[in-house]
Design an enzyme around this catalytic site. Structure first.
Site, mmCIF file in Angstrom:
data_model
loop_
_atom_site.group_PDB
_atom_site.id
_atom_site.type_symbol
_atom_site.label_atom_id
_atom_site.label_comp_id
_atom_site.label_asym_id
_atom_site.label_seq_id
_atom_site.Cartn_x
_atom_site.Cartn_y
_atom_site.Cartn_z
ATOM 1 N N HIS A 243 1.021 5.914 -7.345
ATOM 2 C CA HIS A 243 0.910 5.144 -6.106
ATOM 3 C C HIS A 243 1.998 5.472 -5.066
ATOM 4 C CE1 HIS A 243 -1.822 2.450 -8.336
ATOM 5 N NE2 HIS A 243 -0.894 2.375 -9.271
HETATM 6 O O1 RIB Z 1 0.016 -1.655 -7.474
HETATM 7 C C1 RIB Z 1 0.895 -0.555 -7.548
HETATM 8 C C2 RIB Z 1 2.232 -0.910 -6.976
HETATM 9 O O2 RIB Z 1 2.804 -1.970 -7.735
HETATM 10 C C3 RIB Z 1 3.244 0.252 -7.064
HETATM 11 O O3 RIB Z 1 4.163 0.140 -6.014
HETATM 12 C C4 RIB Z 1 3.930 -0.009 -8.374
HETATM 13 O O4 RIB Z 1 5.260 0.519 -8.405
HETATM 14 C C5 RIB Z 1 3.985 -1.504 -8.386
HETATM 15 O O5 RIB Z 1 5.124 -1.896 -7.614
#
Ligand code: RIB
Ligand code: CA
Length: 313
Positions: A243
């Site tokens: 992500h």
């Molecule tokens: O949903 C994914 C996000 O939530 C990313 O930033 C991961 O690191 C968590 O913080």
């Protein structure tokens, strides 16, 4: 070399945050003015320590790390040890950090930096719950027009949620903070699950990091092998979504991404859909188009960029 882009990374490391920070540290186009830790994946005392561990892993103990909000604006903190492990950075064995945490509260650092640096020269890269960013905007509304852009990982719409059927973790943890940010009028680039779920850390890609044969490459492969197992089991995919590095990759190569400007509104009332980002992709409302929402990524080029830049550390 054009002047480097000055950024503040707000983060809750988290293995994917860690890779995003490494990508920024491996890229001369970016100058990290500071890293501000927020409670999220794990409590603040771990996210700030993890941020320092990553800076030391990259050989950059000079980077200034600040601790920010210990909990969301209104709701109880929800963490994600089931994904990231008890330390928040399970996978590699990284030593306790020697570099010190800055004394200044992260929210004060964000406000002071934005008020003292030339207006429009600082980009906020938000990789976790938006509590620190919202607190800074509430503490000093004058910073809003001085922020060049906020590039954030959070939300989801066509892909649904990853914490509830409708909400993504960063927004779910602090929906009220997200509401403040999306209503701020600041230019926003949003990396929702709709795009990050197309950036999967396949076994082949993880092996490529290990083949770098460096401390950073090995630690990154160890982090990804731990981090991806949760989503592999959940989604039945080869690898898990990477992500947060999408935020930094956008600053380096924006053409890797495709999306459109539309309205994003955050649910802060209904428990059923709390933290949902309602993305008006087809423009059926008259609500202001407050964010550039990304839905597509050239994932091969994304991982090539990651490998090349982490290979520099
Ligand atoms: O949903 C994914 C996000 O939530 C990313 O930033 C991961 O690191 C968590 O913080
Ligand atoms: Ca994160």
């Amino acid at each position: 070399m054009p002047q480097s882009r000055r950024i503040i990374i707000d983060t809750d490391p988290g293995q994917d945050d860690a890779v995003a920070i490494l990508l920024a540290l491996g890229s001369a186009e970016l100058e990290i003015v500071g890293i501000t830790a927020v409670a999220g994946n794990v409590p603040l005392k771990l996210t700030e320590k993890n941020a320092r561990k990553i800076c030391e892993l990259a050989g950059r103990p000079d980077v200034k790390v600040y601790a920010g909000a210990i909990r969301p604006l209104a709701r109880e903190l929800v963490t994600a040890e089931e994904v990231h492990g008890k330390t928040g950075l399970n996978g590699p064995q990284l030593p306790e950090p020697k570099m010190k945490l800055q004394d200044e509260y992260a929210v004060d650092f964000i406000v002071e930096t934005l008020m003292s640096e030339e207006s429009g020269t600082i980009t906020l890269c938000a990789l976790g719950p938006l509590t620190n960013v919202a607190l800074a905007l509430i503490r000093e509304p004058k910073i809003a027009p001085r922020i060049k852009e906020i590039v954030l990982m959070g939300g989801g719409f066509f892909e649904g949620g990853n914490v509830t059927p409708t909400a993504e973790f960063n927004i779910y943890v602090d929906p009220h903070a997200a509401d403040v940010v999306f209503k701020s009028g600041i230019p926003i680039v949003m990396m929702p699950l709709d795009v990050t779920h197309k950036a999967l850390t396949t076994a082949k890609r993880t092996k490529a990091f290990r083949k770098l044969g460096t401390r950073v490459g090995t630690a990154t492969a160890d982090m990804l092998e731990f981090f991806e197992r949760f989503d592999e089991e959940k989604y039945g995919t080869d690898g898990g979504p990477l992500h947060d590095p999408c935020v930094i990759a956008y600053l380096l190569k924006p053409k890797l991404f495709k999306g459109r400007k539309c309205n994003v509104s955050v649910e802060t009332a209904s428990e059923l859909t709390m933290g949902m980002t309602v993305i008006d992709w087809w423009g059926v409302t008259k609500r202001p188009k407050n964010a550039m929402v990304m839905r597509d990524i050239d994932h091969d080029a994304f991982f090539e960029l990651l490998l090349e830049r982490l290979g520099r550390l």
